[in-house]
Design a protein around this motif. Sequence first.
Motif, short mmCIF file in Angstrom:
data_model
loop_
_atom_site.label_atom_id
_atom_site.label_comp_id
_atom_site.label_asym_id
_atom_site.label_seq_id
_atom_site.Cartn_x
_atom_site.Cartn_y
_atom_site.Cartn_z
N ILE A 165 0.85 -1.21 0.00
CA ILE A 165 0.00 0.00 0.00
C ILE A 165 0.87 1.24 0.00
CG2 ILE A 165 -1.76 1.30 1.26
CD1 ILE A 165 -2.83 -1.27 2.34
N HIS A 166 1.95 1.16 0.77
CA HIS A 166 2.84 2.31 0.83
C HIS A 166 3.44 2.60 -0.55
CE1 HIS A 166 6.49 4.57 2.36
NE2 HIS A 166 5.45 5.28 2.75
N ARG A 194 2.07 1.84 -3.39
CA ARG A 194 1.00 2.40 -4.23
C ARG A 194 0.82 3.88 -3.94
NH1 ARG A 194 -4.06 -1.22 -3.14
NH2 ARG A 194 -5.16 0.54 -4.09
N LEU A 195 0.91 4.21 -2.65
CA LEU A 195 0.78 5.62 -2.25
C LEU A 195 1.87 6.46 -2.89
CD1 LEU A 195 -0.71 7.60 -0.23
CD2 LEU A 195 1.12 7.10 1.38
N LEU A 197 1.23 6.82 -6.63
CA LEU A 197 0.11 7.74 -6.88
C LEU A 197 0.55 9.18 -6.67
CD1 LEU A 197 -2.93 7.80 -7.56
CD2 LEU A 197 -3.38 7.84 -5.11
N GLN A 198 1.33 9.39 -5.61
CA GLN A 198 1.82 10.74 -5.32
C GLN A 198 2.67 11.25 -6.49
OE1 GLN A 198 1.18 12.68 -2.29
NE2 GLN A 198 1.81 14.12 -3.86
N ASP A 228 2.53 10.21 -9.64
CA ASP A 228 1.63 10.45 -10.78
C ASP A 228 0.95 11.80 -10.67
OD1 ASP A 228 2.15 8.05 -11.89
OD2 ASP A 228 0.17 7.15 -11.49
N TYR A 229 0.46 12.04 -9.47
CA TYR A 229 -0.29 13.28 -9.20
C TYR A 229 0.62 14.49 -9.45
CZ TYR A 229 -3.67 16.16 -6.52
OH TYR A 229 -4.59 17.09 -6.10
N PHE A 258 1.19 14.98 -13.08
CA PHE A 258 -0.02 15.51 -13.72
C PHE A 258 -0.15 17.01 -13.46
CE2 PHE A 258 -4.59 16.45 -13.82
CZ PHE A 258 -4.91 15.96 -15.07
N ARG A 259 0.11 17.39 -12.21
CA ARG A 259 0.01 18.81 -11.85
C ARG A 259 1.01 19.66 -12.62
NH1 ARG A 259 -1.35 19.06 -5.63
NH2 ARG A 259 0.49 17.77 -5.54
N THR A 303 -0.08 19.86 -16.29
CA THR A 303 -1.25 20.74 -16.41
C THR A 303 -0.83 22.20 -16.34
OG1 THR A 303 -2.59 19.06 -15.34
CG2 THR A 303 -3.47 21.29 -15.36
N GLU A 349 0.84 23.21 -19.60
CA GLU A 349 -0.17 23.32 -20.65
C GLU A 349 -0.96 24.62 -20.51
OE1 GLU A 349 -1.13 18.56 -21.32
OE2 GLU A 349 -2.66 19.90 -20.52
N LYS A 350 -1.30 24.92 -19.27
CA LYS A 350 -2.07 26.14 -19.01
C LYS A 350 -1.30 27.37 -19.47
CE LYS A 350 -5.31 26.05 -15.18
NZ LYS A 350 -5.43 26.24 -13.73
N LYS A 376 -3.53 31.64 -26.66
CA LYS A 376 -4.98 31.43 -26.64
C LYS A 376 -5.70 32.09 -27.81
CE LYS A 376 -6.25 35.01 -23.23
NZ LYS A 376 -5.09 35.88 -23.28
#
Lengths: 183, 183
Positions: free
Chosen positions: A48-49, A51-52, A55-56, A58-59, A62-63, A66, A69-70, A77
Motif C-alpha cells: 500500500i505504501h 501504491r501511495l 500515486l503521489q 503520478d499526481y 499531472f500537476r 497541467t 499546458e495552461k 490562446k
Amino acid sequence: MEEKKQEEVSEQEIIDQPNEDETTENSQAEVVEEDSELDQLREEKEEIHNRLLRLQADYDNFRRRTQKEKEADRKYKAQSLVEELIPVLDNFERALQVEVDGESAQNFASGMKMVYDQFQAALDKEGVEEIPAQGEVFDPHLHQAVMQVEDDNYESNVVVEQLQKGYRLNDRVIRPAMVKVNQ
Amino acid sequence: MEEKKQEEVSEQEIIDQPNEDETTENSQAEVVEEDSELDQLREEKEEIHNRLLRLQADYDNFRRRTQKEKEADRKYKAQSLVEELIPVLDNFERALQVEVDGESAQNFASGMKMVYDQFQAALDKEGVEEIPAQGEVFDPHLHQAVMQVEDDNYESNVVVEQLQKGYRLNDRVIRPAMVKVNQ
C-alpha cells in the motif's frame, strides 16, 4: 530502497527466531502463526505504501504537466482568431492602398486608416507582431522563400523583398513572411 | 517522518526479543508483545490505506476540475482579443456609414465593406455574435438600459431602440447592448 533491504533482513530474523525457541511447543506454534501474520501485514503495508508513493508521483507529474499546458494555452490562446484575422489585415492594407480623389473620399479613407490602426493596436496588445523581413538574413523558421534573385546591393542569403507580411503570436510563428532571397 | 520513527521502534522490539525469551511465561509475554505489534501494524496499514484513498480522491477532483477549466478556457480563449476588437468593429461600422461620391470613392468604399464582412466572418467563426436587441423583451443580462421611453407601438418592457450593439462570445456576454426601453 536501502530501508527496504533492512526491513527484509529484520523479517528474516523474525522467521528464524522461533526455531531457536525450544521451551513450550504450543506457544511456539502460536508465535509462528502470529509471525506469518506479521509478515503478511508488513508486506501488505509495504505494498500500500508503494501504491501511495506511485500515486503521489503520478499526481505531481499531472500537476506539473497541467501547469505547463495552461501557460502555453494562455500564451497562444488567441491563435485561432489571429489566424483568421491575418488575411483580414492583408486585405485591409491592400484596400487602403487604392488612391481616391475628392475631399469626401479622402475623409472616408482617413477614417478607414484610423480603423486600421486601431485594429492593428488590438492585435499588437494580444502579442501579434510582424516578422521583420526586408534586409534580414534569411531564416527558414521566419521566412518562406518563393524566389531567388541576384542583387549586388545585398549580401548573400539576405531577404531582398517581402511579398507578403509574416506574423508571430508571442514567440510562435503564425505565418512566415513570403520573401525574395538573394543568392 | 513519523512513520519512519514507528518503524524503527518495531525493529528495536524485534532485536530485543531473544533476550527475554527464556521460559513459558516469557513466551506468553512474547505473544502479547506480538499482538501489540500486530495491532500497531494493522493501524499503520490502515492509516496508509486512508492516506491512499484521500490522495486518490484529491487526484480525481483535481483532474475533474482541470478538465472543466480547460473546456471553459477553450470556449472563451479569444475573449481578451475579442474585447479589444469590438470597439474596432464599432468604428468600422461608423466609418462605413459616411457617404461618398464618385466612382473611385465608391470602389474604395465597397472594398472596405468587403474587408468589414471578412472581419465579421472571422469573429463569427470564433463564436462572437451580436445580441438581439430591438423588439426583444428587455433582459438585464443582455441589455443595458440607458433611457426609458413611452412608445405605444411597443409592449411594456420591450427594447425600442439599440444605441450600441452588444456582443456574446459563445454564451458569455462580452458587452451588453445599450438600449432604450419602453416603460
